[in-house]
Motif scaffolding. Structure first.
Motif, PDB file in Angstrom:
ATOM      1  N   GLN A  29     -28.882 -21.977 -37.093  1.00  0.00           N
ATOM      2  CA  GLN A  29     -29.739 -22.815 -36.249  1.00  0.00           C
ATOM      3  C   GLN A  29     -29.506 -24.280 -36.566  1.00  0.00           C
ATOM      4  OE1 GLN A  29     -33.779 -21.474 -36.255  1.00  0.00           O
ATOM      5  NE2 GLN A  29     -34.228 -22.474 -34.313  1.00  0.00           N
ATOM      6  N   VAL A  30     -29.270 -25.067 -35.505  1.00  0.00           N
ATOM      7  CA  VAL A  30     -29.024 -26.500 -35.659  1.00  0.00           C
ATOM      8  C   VAL A  30     -29.694 -27.252 -34.516  1.00  0.00           C
ATOM      9  CG1 VAL A  30     -26.842 -26.291 -36.924  1.00  0.00           C
ATOM     10  CG2 VAL A  30     -26.826 -26.250 -34.432  1.00  0.00           C
ATOM     11  N   GLY A  31     -29.899 -28.543 -34.730  1.00  0.00           N
ATOM     12  CA  GLY A  31     -30.515 -29.358 -33.687  1.00  0.00           C
ATOM     13  C   GLY A  31     -30.241 -30.828 -33.916  1.00  0.00           C
ATOM     14  N   CYS A  32     -30.425 -31.625 -32.872  1.00  0.00           N
ATOM     15  CA  CYS A  32     -30.219 -33.067 -32.959  1.00  0.00           C
ATOM     16  C   CYS A  32     -31.125 -33.754 -31.946  1.00  0.00           C
ATOM     17  CB  CYS A  32     -28.756 -33.425 -32.690  1.00  0.00           C
ATOM     18  SG  CYS A  32     -28.323 -35.144 -33.106  1.00  0.00           S
ATOM     19  N   ARG A  33     -31.578 -34.959 -32.289  1.00  0.00           N
ATOM     20  CA  ARG A  33     -32.487 -35.715 -31.418  1.00  0.00           C
ATOM     21  C   ARG A  33     -31.973 -37.141 -31.210  1.00  0.00           C
ATOM     22  NH1 ARG A  33     -37.828 -33.499 -31.046  1.00  0.00           N
ATOM     23  NH2 ARG A  33     -38.077 -31.628 -32.347  1.00  0.00           N
ATOM     24  N   TRP A  34     -32.295 -37.665 -30.020  1.00  0.00           N
ATOM     25  CA  TRP A  34     -32.020 -39.057 -29.684  1.00  0.00           C
ATOM     26  C   TRP A  34     -33.270 -39.648 -29.043  1.00  0.00           C
ATOM     27  CZ3 TRP A  34     -28.790 -35.027 -29.215  1.00  0.00           C
ATOM     28  CH2 TRP A  34     -27.484 -35.134 -29.693  1.00  0.00           C
ATOM     29  N   LYS A  35     -33.470 -40.936 -29.210  1.00  0.00           N
ATOM     30  CA  LYS A  35     -34.596 -41.591 -28.552  1.00  0.00           C
ATOM     31  C   LYS A  35     -34.270 -43.046 -28.291  1.00  0.00           C
ATOM     32  CE  LYS A  35     -37.150 -42.903 -32.747  1.00  0.00           C
ATOM     33  NZ  LYS A  35     -38.471 -42.827 -33.430  1.00  0.00           N
ATOM     34  N   ALA A  36     -34.894 -43.579 -27.257  1.00  0.00           N
ATOM     35  CA  ALA A  36     -34.728 -44.992 -26.913  1.00  0.00           C
ATOM     36  C   ALA A  36     -36.007 -45.472 -26.251  1.00  0.00           C
ATOM     37  CB  ALA A  36     -33.539 -45.181 -25.975  1.00  0.00           C
ATOM     38  N   ASP A  37     -36.454 -46.646 -26.657  1.00  0.00           N
ATOM     39  CA  ASP A  37     -37.647 -47.258 -26.079  1.00  0.00           C
ATOM     40  C   ASP A  37     -37.267 -48.613 -25.494  1.00  0.00           C
ATOM     41  OD1 ASP A  37     -39.674 -45.276 -26.905  1.00  0.00           O
ATOM     42  OD2 ASP A  37     -39.130 -45.925 -28.922  1.00  0.00           O
ATOM     43  N   ALA A  38     -37.742 -48.871 -24.295  1.00  0.00           N
ATOM     44  CA  ALA A  38     -37.463 -50.131 -23.609  1.00  0.00           C
ATOM     45  C   ALA A  38     -38.737 -50.573 -22.895  1.00  0.00           C
ATOM     46  CB  ALA A  38     -36.321 -49.956 -22.612  1.00  0.00           C
ATOM     47  N   PRO A  39     -38.808 -51.840 -22.501  1.00  0.00           N
ATOM     48  CA  PRO A  39     -40.011 -52.315 -21.799  1.00  0.00           C
ATOM     49  C   PRO A  39     -40.316 -51.539 -20.524  1.00  0.00           C
ATOM     50  CG  PRO A  39     -38.679 -54.168 -22.536  1.00  0.00           C
ATOM     51  CD  PRO A  39     -37.862 -52.947 -22.769  1.00  0.00           C
ATOM     52  N   HIS A  57     -36.840 -42.869 -23.283  1.00  0.00           N
ATOM     53  CA  HIS A  57     -36.112 -41.615 -23.080  1.00  0.00           C
ATOM     54  C   HIS A  57     -36.031 -40.849 -24.392  1.00  0.00           C
ATOM     55  CE1 HIS A  57     -34.506 -43.835 -19.497  1.00  0.00           C
ATOM     56  NE2 HIS A  57     -34.674 -42.643 -18.963  1.00  0.00           N
ATOM     57  N   ARG A  58     -36.074 -39.528 -24.266  1.00  0.00           N
ATOM     58  CA  ARG A  58     -35.947 -38.641 -25.415  1.00  0.00           C
ATOM     59  C   ARG A  58     -34.994 -37.506 -25.054  1.00  0.00           C
ATOM     60  NH1 ARG A  58     -38.269 -42.392 -27.010  1.00  0.00           N
ATOM     61  NH2 ARG A  58     -40.247 -42.570 -28.163  1.00  0.00           N
ATOM     62  N   LEU A  59     -34.185 -37.084 -26.021  1.00  0.00           N
ATOM     63  CA  LEU A  59     -33.275 -35.955 -25.829  1.00  0.00           C
ATOM     64  C   LEU A  59     -33.278 -35.103 -27.088  1.00  0.00           C
ATOM     65  CD1 LEU A  59     -30.957 -34.395 -24.371  1.00  0.00           C
ATOM     66  CD2 LEU A  59     -29.357 -36.007 -25.437  1.00  0.00           C
ATOM     67  N   ARG A  60     -33.363 -33.805 -26.897  1.00  0.00           N
ATOM     68  CA  ARG A  60     -33.265 -32.864 -28.019  1.00  0.00           C
ATOM     69  C   ARG A  60     -32.323 -31.739 -27.616  1.00  0.00           C
ATOM     70  NH1 ARG A  60     -36.048 -27.960 -29.827  1.00  0.00           N
ATOM     71  NH2 ARG A  60     -35.787 -27.797 -32.096  1.00  0.00           N
ATOM     72  N   ILE A  61     -31.369 -31.460 -28.498  1.00  0.00           N
ATOM     73  CA  ILE A  61     -30.452 -30.335 -28.316  1.00  0.00           C
ATOM     74  C   ILE A  61     -30.652 -29.393 -29.489  1.00  0.00           C
ATOM     75  CG2 ILE A  61     -28.042 -29.605 -28.258  1.00  0.00           C
ATOM     76  CD1 ILE A  61     -27.345 -32.300 -26.996  1.00  0.00           C
ATOM     77  N   SER A  62     -30.910 -28.137 -29.200  1.00  0.00           N
ATOM     78  CA  SER A  62     -31.052 -27.141 -30.261  1.00  0.00           C
ATOM     79  C   SER A  62     -30.187 -25.932 -29.938  1.00  0.00           C
ATOM     80  CB  SER A  62     -32.516 -26.718 -30.428  1.00  0.00           C
ATOM     81  OG  SER A  62     -33.004 -26.116 -29.245  1.00  0.00           O
ATOM     82  N   MET A  63     -29.622 -25.332 -30.986  1.00  0.00           N
ATOM     83  CA  MET A  63     -28.750 -24.167 -30.836  1.00  0.00           C
ATOM     84  C   MET A  63     -29.148 -23.115 -31.859  1.00  0.00           C
ATOM     85  SD  MET A  63     -25.010 -25.963 -30.479  1.00  0.00           S
ATOM     86  CE  MET A  63     -24.704 -27.286 -29.297  1.00  0.00           C
ATOM     87  N   GLU A  64     -29.127 -21.864 -31.433  1.00  0.00           N
ATOM     88  CA  GLU A  64     -29.434 -20.753 -32.327  1.00  0.00           C
ATOM     89  C   GLU A  64     -28.398 -19.659 -32.140  1.00  0.00           C
ATOM     90  OE1 GLU A  64     -32.895 -17.376 -33.199  1.00  0.00           O
ATOM     91  OE2 GLU A  64     -33.178 -18.868 -31.608  1.00  0.00           O
ATOM     92  N   ARG A  65     -27.788 -19.262 -33.234  1.00  0.00           N
ATOM     93  CA  ARG A  65     -26.868 -18.113 -33.202  1.00  0.00           C
ATOM     94  C   ARG A  65     -27.675 -16.887 -33.586  1.00  0.00           C
ATOM     95  NH1 ARG A  65     -23.625 -15.277 -36.770  1.00  0.00           N
ATOM     96  NH2 ARG A  65     -24.249 -16.615 -38.508  1.00  0.00           N
TER      97      ARG A  65
END
Length: 283
Positions: free
Chosen positions: A84-94, A98-106
């Protein structure tokens, strides 16, 4: 006499219940086949850089060194990177966030009679059901009731939710198209964009099952709840590639309540990222 009785007893006892005589040495029930994949890609690196640029236009305004850090994402803690693995990204602007999450499970089956693929299929179908979508991909009524997580709902041919209408830029089309539908209730203000279920169905943006992505896939469009403090709109794509389950979840939150996100663009970008990941897993 005593010796004869012992010999007779041993001879008579062998195989009287059929266990010794009927057993076939070396013959066992074959174990279910193992899954196709034994490892997982590292999601922070697997995420397509070009798609990340589209998902996070805010990163373009950052200094070069900060851009690299932002695009690299933040890996999620895990005890076993092969499972199991995962990664997150985020960005804030005026203007928005935006938010992004990718998760994977074998998926690994510990039942020797159930293959890893079949176990993964069962888990996928549970996620599909939780999204309030039919397993056969049929088209439930566009006005189906809200899912258990409040905000998701059934769409045209499978997957939870409702959502706002497509407005503004159409965005780059995803490889599986984009539809959206059901919502929290049938009133116009149930979605961030204030659109009814029938209008959303007409836009072709309702939640649904997807074709051409892994072994099976669905998209859940989750608009902001009516009256919610956060007007966050989320698109979730879940797909199964053999014994691997992947979830891509992308959200946009406008700075001003009442400003609906571009639903089609959110869906297209989420599906495009999912498609890129499916290509990498299949390599």
């Amino acid at each position: 006499m005593l010796l004869a009785a012992l010999v007779t007893g041993c001879t008579t006892g062998s195989g009287t219940d059929g266990s010794a005589a009927d057993a076939k040495p070396g013959e066992t029930t074959p174990a279910a086949a193992p899954g196709k994949y034994s490892t997982l890609p590292e999601p922070c690196r697997a995420a397509d850089h070009g798609v990340l640029k589209d998902m996070f236009p805010e990163f373009a305004d950052l200094p070069k060194d900060q851009q690299e850090q932002a695009y690299a994402g933040t890996p999620e803690a895990t005890f076993d990177t092969d499972r199991q693995v995962g990664c997150r990204w985020k960005a804030d602007a005026p203007t928005d966030a935006h938010r992004l999450r990718i998760s994977m499970e074998r998926v690994v089956s510990y039942d020797t009679t159930v293959s890893d693929d079949d176990q993964a299929k069962t888990l996928y179908e549970q996620k599909l059901a939780a999204a309030d979508l039919p397993a056969d991909g049929s088209s439930p009524a566009a006005t189906a009731s809200t899912g258990a997580d409040g905000g998701t709902d059934t769409g045209a041919d499978g997957a939870a939710t409702g959502g706002t209408p497509a407005t503004g830029k159409p965005g780059e089309p995803g490889k599986n198209g984009g539809q959206k539908g059901g919502q929290e209730d049938s009133t116009p203000d149930a979605t961030a964009g204030g659109q009814s279920d029938d209008d959303q169905s007409a836009d072709g943006l309702q939640s649904r099952t997807l074709s051409g992505l892994g072994s099976s896939a669905f998209l859940a469009d989750i608009p902001a709840k009516a009256g919610a403090a956060s007007p966050q709109h989320t698109v979730r794509v879940v797909f199964r590639a053999s014994n691997v389950l992947v979830t891509v979840e992308y959200s946009e939150e406008p700075a001003e309540a009442g400003t609906p996100p571009d639903t089609k663009t959110l869906q297209d970008r989420t599906q495009t990222m999912a498609g890129k990941l499916a290509d990498q897993i299949g390599e």
